[in-house]
Enzyme design. Structure first.
Site, PDB file in Angstrom:
ATOM      1  N   VAL A  99      -8.296   5.384  -1.110  1.00 17.77           N
ATOM      2  CA  VAL A  99      -6.835   5.174  -1.899  1.00 17.77           C
ATOM      3  C   VAL A  99      -6.957   3.870  -2.506  1.00 17.77           C
ATOM      4  O   VAL A  99      -7.445   2.721  -1.940  1.00 17.77           O
ATOM      5  CB  VAL A  99      -5.614   5.435  -1.088  1.00 17.77           C
ATOM      6  N   GLY A 152       0.969  -1.346  -0.101  1.00 16.36           N
ATOM      7  CA  GLY A 152      -0.003  -0.016  -0.073  1.00 16.36           C
ATOM      8  C   GLY A 152       0.723   1.198   0.018  1.00 16.36           C
ATOM      9  O   GLY A 152       1.807   1.557  -0.839  1.00 16.36           O
ATOM     10  N   ILE A 153       0.205   2.376   0.773  1.00 14.16           N
ATOM     11  CA  ILE A 153       0.993   3.475   0.720  1.00 14.16           C
ATOM     12  C   ILE A 153       2.380   3.367   1.469  1.00 14.16           C
ATOM     13  O   ILE A 153       3.413   4.090   0.827  1.00 14.16           O
ATOM     14  CB  ILE A 153       0.126   4.591   1.755  1.00 14.16           C
ATOM     15  N   TYR A 202     -12.451   2.290  12.820  1.00 17.17           N
ATOM     16  CA  TYR A 202     -11.536   2.877  12.057  1.00 17.17           C
ATOM     17  C   TYR A 202     -11.412   4.303  12.338  1.00 17.17           C
ATOM     18  O   TYR A 202     -10.168   5.112  12.531  1.00 17.17           O
ATOM     19  CB  TYR A 202     -11.735   2.414  10.711  1.00 17.17           C
ATOM     20  N   THR A 240      -5.493   0.993  -2.841  1.00 14.44           N
ATOM     21  CA  THR A 240      -4.507   0.278  -2.234  1.00 14.44           C
ATOM     22  C   THR A 240      -4.630  -1.258  -2.583  1.00 14.44           C
ATOM     23  O   THR A 240      -5.836  -1.589  -3.004  1.00 14.44           O
ATOM     24  CB  THR A 240      -4.256   0.239  -0.613  1.00 14.44           C
TER      25      THR A 240
END
Length: 233
Positions: free
Chosen positions: A169, A17-18, A136, A171
């Site tokens: 995003v 991912g990021i 989250y 991902t």
């Protein structure tokens, strides 16, 4: 910061991912990057960031850090609060918030030595409420508050602390959910006025740019990168 040859970065969650994209871009720019992830990676170590003793042990092996990118995070399920497993709540908070604090705390002496920068990953989920995402959202809102708290306390040590708050995003984790039919890319894109998801390349590039000398007077900021999602439509 020091010259390129001496710059050392720690990237948590650097295996995907990021975080993985941050590692790629930093190495391409000549940084020495150490990845902290659940599984051992090339140029990194296996560490559970939700375990402070484990984090402190690997932090002691370092002598000066220019940049800490806290990119590790988990999303958890999408059940409403009344149906949420408390164990999952604890797990999400432990990784997203606890891990960010643990890594920052353990690396404080090394960051102070190099007058370094911390870049955290928050989220628009911390301000835009979404059903089934309470765990989250709380973790990411807390990361934003932690960012400002650390920035306030550590500015006198020459340590800058900032965060980015992305929208959705694309991902690998999001892509897997799309392919499994759990999420709709079309619906996710429609939540952003720009009508698309961000790429990991865009978010990583912004994070790395904010760590550079042109932004050396910026600290305590939560930089929203969301394609206009928080503007409404």
């Amino acid at each position: 910061m020091n010259n390129v040859e001496e710059r050392i970065a720690i990237v948590t969650g650097g295996a995907s991912g990021i975080g993985q994209e941050c590692v790629r871009q930093l190495r391409a720019a000549g940084w020495r990057v150490v990845v902290w992830d659940r599984s051992e990676q090339e140029g990194g170590v296996a560490v559970n960031i939700a375990d402070y003793a484990a984090v402190a042990a690997v932090a002691k092996q370092l002598d000066g850090v220019d940049l800490l990118i806290n990119a590790a995070g988990i999303a958890g399920g999408r059940e409403p609060v009344a149906e949420k497993d408390p164990a999952e709540w604890d797990s999400v908070l432990a990784v997203n918030l606890g891990g960010t604090f643990y890594c920052s705390h353990a690396l404080y002496p090394q960051l102070r030595k190099k007058r370094g920068v911390i870049v955290n990953v928050a989220s628009v989920a911390g301000t835009v409420m979404m059903k089934g995402r309470a765990h989250y959202a709380v973790s990411k809102a807390a990361v934003a508050t932690l960012t400002r708290s650390l920035a306030n306390e550590w500015a006198s040590d020459g340590i800058r602390v900032i965060a980015v708050a992305p929208g959705y995003v694309k991902t690998p984790m999001i892509q897997r959910s799309i392919e499994a039919g759990e999420l709709s890319e079309e619906k996710l894109a429609a939540m952003h006025p720009m009508n698309r998801l961000a790429s990991t390349q865009e978010i990583a590039a912004a994070m790395i740019a904010l760590a550079q000398p042109p932004f050396q007077f910026m600290t305590g900021e939560i930089v929203t990168i969301d394609g206009g999602m928080t503007l409404g439509k």
